[in-house]
Design a protein around this motif. Structure first.
Motif, PDB file in Angstrom:
ATOM      1  N   VAL A  30      76.806 126.756 -28.575  1.00  0.00           N
ATOM      2  CA  VAL A  30      77.906 126.565 -28.153  1.00  0.00           C
ATOM      3  C   VAL A  30      78.263 127.203 -26.573  1.00  0.00           C
ATOM      4  O   VAL A  30      78.885 126.547 -25.731  1.00  0.00           O
ATOM      5  N   ILE A  33      76.557 124.644 -24.452  1.00  0.00           N
ATOM      6  CA  ILE A  33      77.694 123.498 -24.325  1.00  0.00           C
ATOM      7  C   ILE A  33      78.704 123.807 -23.358  1.00  0.00           C
ATOM      8  O   ILE A  33      79.105 123.038 -22.529  1.00  0.00           O
ATOM      9  N   VAL A  34      79.354 124.829 -23.470  1.00  0.00           N
ATOM     10  CA  VAL A  34      80.363 125.405 -22.619  1.00  0.00           C
ATOM     11  C   VAL A  34      79.892 125.433 -21.070  1.00  0.00           C
ATOM     12  O   VAL A  34      80.725 124.922 -20.192  1.00  0.00           O
ATOM     13  N   GLY A 166      78.907 126.422 -36.046  1.00  0.00           N
ATOM     14  CA  GLY A 166      78.973 125.873 -34.672  1.00  0.00           C
ATOM     15  C   GLY A 166      79.996 125.065 -34.215  1.00  0.00           C
ATOM     16  O   GLY A 166      80.586 125.077 -33.137  1.00  0.00           O
ATOM     17  N   LEU A 170      82.671 125.713 -31.607  1.00  0.00           N
ATOM     18  CA  LEU A 170      83.057 124.621 -30.590  1.00  0.00           C
ATOM     19  C   LEU A 170      84.363 124.205 -30.590  1.00  0.00           C
ATOM     20  O   LEU A 170      85.045 123.801 -29.435  1.00  0.00           O
ATOM     21  N   SER A 173      86.572 126.704 -28.874  1.00  0.00           N
ATOM     22  CA  SER A 173      86.182 126.664 -27.537  1.00  0.00           C
ATOM     23  C   SER A 173      86.954 125.441 -26.780  1.00  0.00           C
ATOM     24  O   SER A 173      87.522 125.479 -25.866  1.00  0.00           O
ATOM     25  N   ALA A 174      86.835 124.368 -27.349  1.00  0.00           N
ATOM     26  CA  ALA A 174      87.612 122.994 -27.002  1.00  0.00           C
ATOM     27  C   ALA A 174      89.040 123.182 -26.783  1.00  0.00           C
ATOM     28  O   ALA A 174      89.507 122.991 -25.788  1.00  0.00           O
TER      29      ALA A 174
END
Length: 180
Positions: A30, A33-34, A166, A170, A173-174
């Motif tokens: 994650v 991805i960020v 995860g 995520l 985070s989004a």
């Protein structure tokens, strides 16, 4: 009764019983991805910002452009290291990176500089810097700290549980990126 080896291994993969390494692997992916989203967002915003750089910095706009290119490229390289290097140092580097990013946000909040952070390119230029921005970066800092818990990117013990965890990381985070 004992299950045949292949069935037992498959059942274990669908398990929700994640290990500490599984949690760290989920956090590491994650964080990567960020960093990818942040890097791409900044790269896409460079073209829009080029005119502003020329107006604000005149002949020194090239220095600003160089820095504006270096930061997203660094984020993308770091994301690649997190995903493909079997060692703990990329996670520690990500942690240090988020410490620096969060420190910059704290400094700007303290001096009451509320301009948008541009942390994710055009996606983050619509909202002024706020405590929410600091909360978002603190979340990323915590994920990076959790990611330091593993030195490997091997297959998780409990694949389903790790993917589910995860996905949760995520999703939080989004929401934080979109809302701050």
């Amino acid at each position: 009764p004992l299950l045949p080896g292949r069935v037992r291994a498959h059942a274990r993969g669908l398990s929700l019983q994640v290990t500490a390494d599984d949690v760290a692997i989920a956090a590491r992916v994650v964080v990567a991805i960020v960093l990818i989203v942040s890097g791409i967002g900044k790269l896409l915003a460079i073209r829009q910002s080029l005119g502003q750089y020329r107006v604000r910095f005149g002949g020194y706009a090239w220095i600003t452009l160089l820095i504006a290119l270096a930061l997203p490229l660094y984020e993308l390289v770091l994301a690649g290291l997190l995903l493909f290097v079997d060692a703990s140092w990329p996670s520690w580097l990500a942690l240090a990176t988020f410490v620096v990013f969060t420190g910059v946000l704290v400094r700007r909040i303290v001096i009451n500089d509320r301009r948008p952070c541009n942390c994710f390119g055009a996606a983050s230029t619509k909202r002024t810097l706020s405590i929410g921005s600091l909360l978002r970066n603190t979340w990323f800092l915590a994920l990076a700290l959790v990611a330091t818990g593993t030195a490997t990117m091997s297959e998780p013990t409990a694949m389903f549980g790790t993917v589910l965890l995860g996905a949760g990381f995520l999703a939080v985070s989004a929401v934080l990126v979109v809302r701050t």
